[in-house]
Design a protein around this motif. Structure first.
Motif, PDB file in Angstrom:
ATOM      1  N   CYS A  50      -0.430  -7.353  -6.146  1.00 42.01           N
ATOM      2  CA  CYS A  50      -0.915  -6.012  -6.486  1.00 42.01           C
ATOM      3  C   CYS A  50       0.181  -5.147  -7.087  1.00 42.01           C
ATOM      4  CB  CYS A  50      -1.511  -5.331  -5.253  1.00 42.01           C
ATOM      5  SG  CYS A  50      -0.299  -4.887  -3.991  1.00 42.01           S
ATOM      6  N   TYR A  51       1.405  -5.649  -7.085  1.00 41.01           N
ATOM      7  CA  TYR A  51       2.555  -4.932  -7.621  1.00 41.01           C
ATOM      8  C   TYR A  51       2.802  -3.605  -6.894  1.00 41.01           C
ATOM      9  CZ  TYR A  51       1.856  -8.370 -11.280  1.00 41.01           C
ATOM     10  OH  TYR A  51       1.670  -9.538 -11.960  1.00 41.01           O
ATOM     11  N   GLY A  52       2.315  -3.549  -5.662  1.00 40.22           N
ATOM     12  CA  GLY A  52       2.529  -2.345  -4.866  1.00 40.22           C
ATOM     13  C   GLY A  52       3.843  -2.403  -4.119  1.00 40.22           C
ATOM     14  N   ASN A  53       4.132  -1.288  -3.488  1.00 40.70           N
ATOM     15  CA  ASN A  53       5.390  -1.189  -2.752  1.00 40.70           C
ATOM     16  C   ASN A  53       5.204  -1.294  -1.244  1.00 40.70           C
ATOM     17  OD1 ASN A  53       7.321  -0.798  -4.871  1.00 40.70           O
ATOM     18  ND2 ASN A  53       6.414   1.214  -5.182  1.00 40.70           N
ATOM     19  N   THR A  54       3.973  -1.568  -0.827  1.00 42.44           N
ATOM     20  CA  THR A  54       3.707  -1.619   0.608  1.00 42.44           C
ATOM     21  C   THR A  54       4.035  -2.996   1.156  1.00 42.44           C
ATOM     22  OG1 THR A  54       1.423  -2.208   0.148  1.00 42.44           O
ATOM     23  CG2 THR A  54       1.911   0.114   0.508  1.00 42.44           C
ATOM     24  N   VAL A  55       5.254  -3.406   0.917  1.00 45.97           N
ATOM     25  CA  VAL A  55       5.687  -4.730   1.310  1.00 45.97           C
ATOM     26  C   VAL A  55       6.741  -4.615   2.405  1.00 45.97           C
ATOM     27  CG1 VAL A  55       6.872  -6.821   0.553  1.00 45.97           C
ATOM     28  CG2 VAL A  55       5.219  -5.710  -0.947  1.00 45.97           C
ATOM     29  N   GLY A  56       6.501  -5.333   3.482  1.00 44.82           N
ATOM     30  CA  GLY A  56       7.468  -5.345   4.567  1.00 44.82           C
ATOM     31  C   GLY A  56       8.065  -6.722   4.721  1.00 44.82           C
ATOM     32  N   LYS A  57       9.324  -6.734   5.122  1.00 43.11           N
ATOM     33  CA  LYS A  57       9.969  -8.021   5.350  1.00 43.11           C
ATOM     34  C   LYS A  57       9.659  -8.478   6.767  1.00 43.11           C
ATOM     35  CE  LYS A  57      14.299 -10.443   4.523  1.00 43.11           C
ATOM     36  NZ  LYS A  57      15.700 -10.362   4.085  1.00 43.11           N
ATOM     37  N   VAL A  58       9.164  -9.700   6.896  1.00 40.45           N
ATOM     38  CA  VAL A  58       8.774 -10.188   8.216  1.00 40.45           C
ATOM     39  C   VAL A  58       9.642 -11.355   8.662  1.00 40.45           C
ATOM     40  CG1 VAL A  58       6.396  -9.408   8.063  1.00 40.45           C
ATOM     41  CG2 VAL A  58       6.996 -11.666   7.195  1.00 40.45           C
ATOM     42  N   GLY A  59      10.502 -11.823   7.816  1.00 40.36           N
ATOM     43  CA  GLY A  59      11.355 -12.940   8.206  1.00 40.36           C
ATOM     44  C   GLY A  59      12.322 -13.267   7.091  1.00 40.36           C
ATOM     45  N   ASN A  60      13.024 -14.356   7.273  1.00 46.22           N
ATOM     46  CA  ASN A  60      13.980 -14.785   6.263  1.00 46.22           C
ATOM     47  C   ASN A  60      13.238 -15.213   5.003  1.00 46.22           C
ATOM     48  OD1 ASN A  60      16.485 -15.366   5.207  1.00 46.22           O
ATOM     49  ND2 ASN A  60      16.466 -17.479   5.933  1.00 46.22           N
ATOM     50  N   ASN A  61      13.375 -14.421   3.932  1.00 40.32           N
ATOM     51  CA  ASN A  61      12.679 -14.689   2.673  1.00 40.32           C
ATOM     52  C   ASN A  61      11.160 -14.642   2.820  1.00 40.32           C
ATOM     53  OD1 ASN A  61      15.049 -15.036   1.164  1.00 40.32           O
ATOM     54  ND2 ASN A  61      15.206 -17.155   1.817  1.00 40.32           N
ATOM     55  N   GLN A  62      10.678 -13.952   3.869  1.00 40.44           N
ATOM     56  CA  GLN A  62       9.232 -13.837   4.061  1.00 40.44           C
ATOM     57  C   GLN A  62       8.840 -12.364   4.026  1.00 40.44           C
ATOM     58  OE1 GLN A  62       8.579 -16.247   7.703  1.00 40.44           O
ATOM     59  NE2 GLN A  62       7.065 -17.283   6.454  1.00 40.44           N
ATOM     60  N   PHE A  63       7.736 -12.086   3.322  1.00 35.07           N
ATOM     61  CA  PHE A  63       7.312 -10.716   3.124  1.00 35.07           C
ATOM     62  C   PHE A  63       5.817 -10.591   3.375  1.00 35.07           C
ATOM     63  CE2 PHE A  63      10.905 -11.737   0.506  1.00 35.07           C
ATOM     64  CZ  PHE A  63      11.777 -10.687   0.738  1.00 35.07           C
ATOM     65  N   TYR A  64       5.371  -9.383   3.707  1.00 36.60           N
ATOM     66  CA  TYR A  64       3.958  -9.147   3.980  1.00 36.60           C
ATOM     67  C   TYR A  64       3.512  -7.909   3.218  1.00 36.60           C
ATOM     68  CZ  TYR A  64      -0.383  -8.500   6.544  1.00 36.60           C
ATOM     69  OH  TYR A  64      -1.694  -8.361   6.872  1.00 36.60           O
ATOM     70  N   CYS A  65       2.373  -8.038   2.524  1.00 41.25           N
ATOM     71  CA  CYS A  65       1.828  -6.900   1.787  1.00 41.25           C
ATOM     72  C   CYS A  65       0.692  -6.282   2.588  1.00 41.25           C
ATOM     73  CB  CYS A  65       1.324  -7.323   0.409  1.00 41.25           C
ATOM     74  SG  CYS A  65       0.573  -5.939  -0.482  1.00 41.25           S
ATOM     75  N   TRP A  66       0.814  -5.001   2.883  1.00 42.60           N
ATOM     76  CA  TRP A  66      -0.198  -4.307   3.683  1.00 42.60           C
ATOM     77  C   TRP A  66      -1.422  -3.962   2.849  1.00 42.60           C
ATOM     78  CZ3 TRP A  66       0.377  -4.221   8.802  1.00 42.60           C
ATOM     79  CH2 TRP A  66       1.662  -4.463   9.310  1.00 42.60           C
ATOM     80  N   GLU A  67      -1.336  -4.081   1.554  1.00 40.68           N
ATOM     81  CA  GLU A  67      -2.485  -3.839   0.688  1.00 40.68           C
ATOM     82  C   GLU A  67      -3.340  -5.090   0.561  1.00 40.68           C
ATOM     83  OE1 GLU A  67      -3.562  -1.120  -0.917  1.00 40.68           O
ATOM     84  OE2 GLU A  67      -1.990   0.151  -0.046  1.00 40.68           O
ATOM     85  N   CYS A  68      -2.697  -6.225   0.368  1.00 38.63           N
ATOM     86  CA  CYS A  68      -3.412  -7.486   0.128  1.00 38.63           C
ATOM     87  C   CYS A  68      -3.649  -8.250   1.421  1.00 38.63           C
ATOM     88  CB  CYS A  68      -2.616  -8.378  -0.820  1.00 38.63           C
ATOM     89  SG  CYS A  68      -2.180  -7.606  -2.370  1.00 38.63           S
ATOM     90  N   TYR A  69      -2.947  -7.888   2.497  1.00 31.08           N
ATOM     91  CA  TYR A  69      -3.018  -8.632   3.743  1.00 31.08           C
ATOM     92  C   TYR A  69      -2.643 -10.089   3.548  1.00 31.08           C
ATOM     93  CZ  TYR A  69      -5.609  -4.492   5.112  1.00 31.08           C
ATOM     94  OH  TYR A  69      -5.980  -3.198   5.329  1.00 31.08           O
ATOM     95  N   VAL A  70      -1.648 -10.320   2.737  1.00 29.10           N
ATOM     96  CA  VAL A  70      -1.143 -11.670   2.567  1.00 29.10           C
ATOM     97  C   VAL A  70       0.357 -11.675   2.853  1.00 29.10           C
ATOM     98  CG1 VAL A  70      -2.861 -12.400   0.876  1.00 29.10           C
ATOM     99  CG2 VAL A  70      -0.712 -11.371   0.101  1.00 29.10           C
ATOM    100  N   GLU A  71       0.798 -12.844   3.270  1.00 31.44           N
ATOM    101  CA  GLU A  71       2.219 -13.031   3.480  1.00 31.44           C
ATOM    102  C   GLU A  71       2.714 -13.978   2.396  1.00 31.44           C
ATOM    103  OE1 GLU A  71       3.268 -13.505   7.586  1.00 31.44           O
ATOM    104  OE2 GLU A  71       4.942 -14.822   7.079  1.00 31.44           O
ATOM    105  N   TYR A  72       3.921 -13.787   1.971  1.00 31.33           N
ATOM    106  CA  TYR A  72       4.455 -14.717   0.993  1.00 31.33           C
ATOM    107  C   TYR A  72       5.933 -14.923   1.225  1.00 31.33           C
ATOM    108  CZ  TYR A  72       4.582 -10.120  -1.185  1.00 31.33           C
ATOM    109  OH  TYR A  72       4.721  -8.783  -1.424  1.00 31.33           O
ATOM    110  N   SER A  73       6.380 -16.061   0.753  1.00 32.99           N
ATOM    111  CA  SER A  73       7.776 -16.414   0.959  1.00 32.99           C
ATOM    112  C   SER A  73       8.363 -16.940  -0.334  1.00 32.99           C
ATOM    113  CB  SER A  73       7.902 -17.478   2.061  1.00 32.99           C
ATOM    114  OG  SER A  73       7.303 -18.675   1.655  1.00 32.99           O
TER     115      SER A  73
END
Ligand SMILES: [Zn+2]
Length: 64
Positions: free
Chosen positions: A6-29
């Motif tokens: 979504c190219y949004g900024n609502t991304v939180g870091k949840v681990g080493n090289n792992q991120f979570y987007c609160w808009e899309c409700y997906v995690e990515y690494s």
């Protein structure tokens, strides 16, 4: 760090090289320069999203 979907900024870091987007409700690494997207199930399991499934999301996002 922006969400690759979504190219949004609502991304939180949840681990080493792992991120979570609160808009899309997906995690990515990121690993070795490649991106892996996960859906998070109701029980908290990570379900890998295949690139061929993720692609329409990218495409529709760009068309918007
Ligand atoms: Zn997002």
């Amino acid at each position: 760090m922006k969400c690759p979907i979504c190219y949004g900024n609502t991304v939180g870091k949840v681990g080493n090289n792992q991120f979570y987007c609160w808009e899309c409700y997906v995690e990515y690494s990121y690993s070795k320069g490649s991106l892996q997207i996960y859906e998070v199930s109701d029980d908290g399991f990570l379900i890998p999203v295949e690139a061929k499934e993720a692609k329409p999301i990218f495409l529709s996002n760009q068309l918007d």
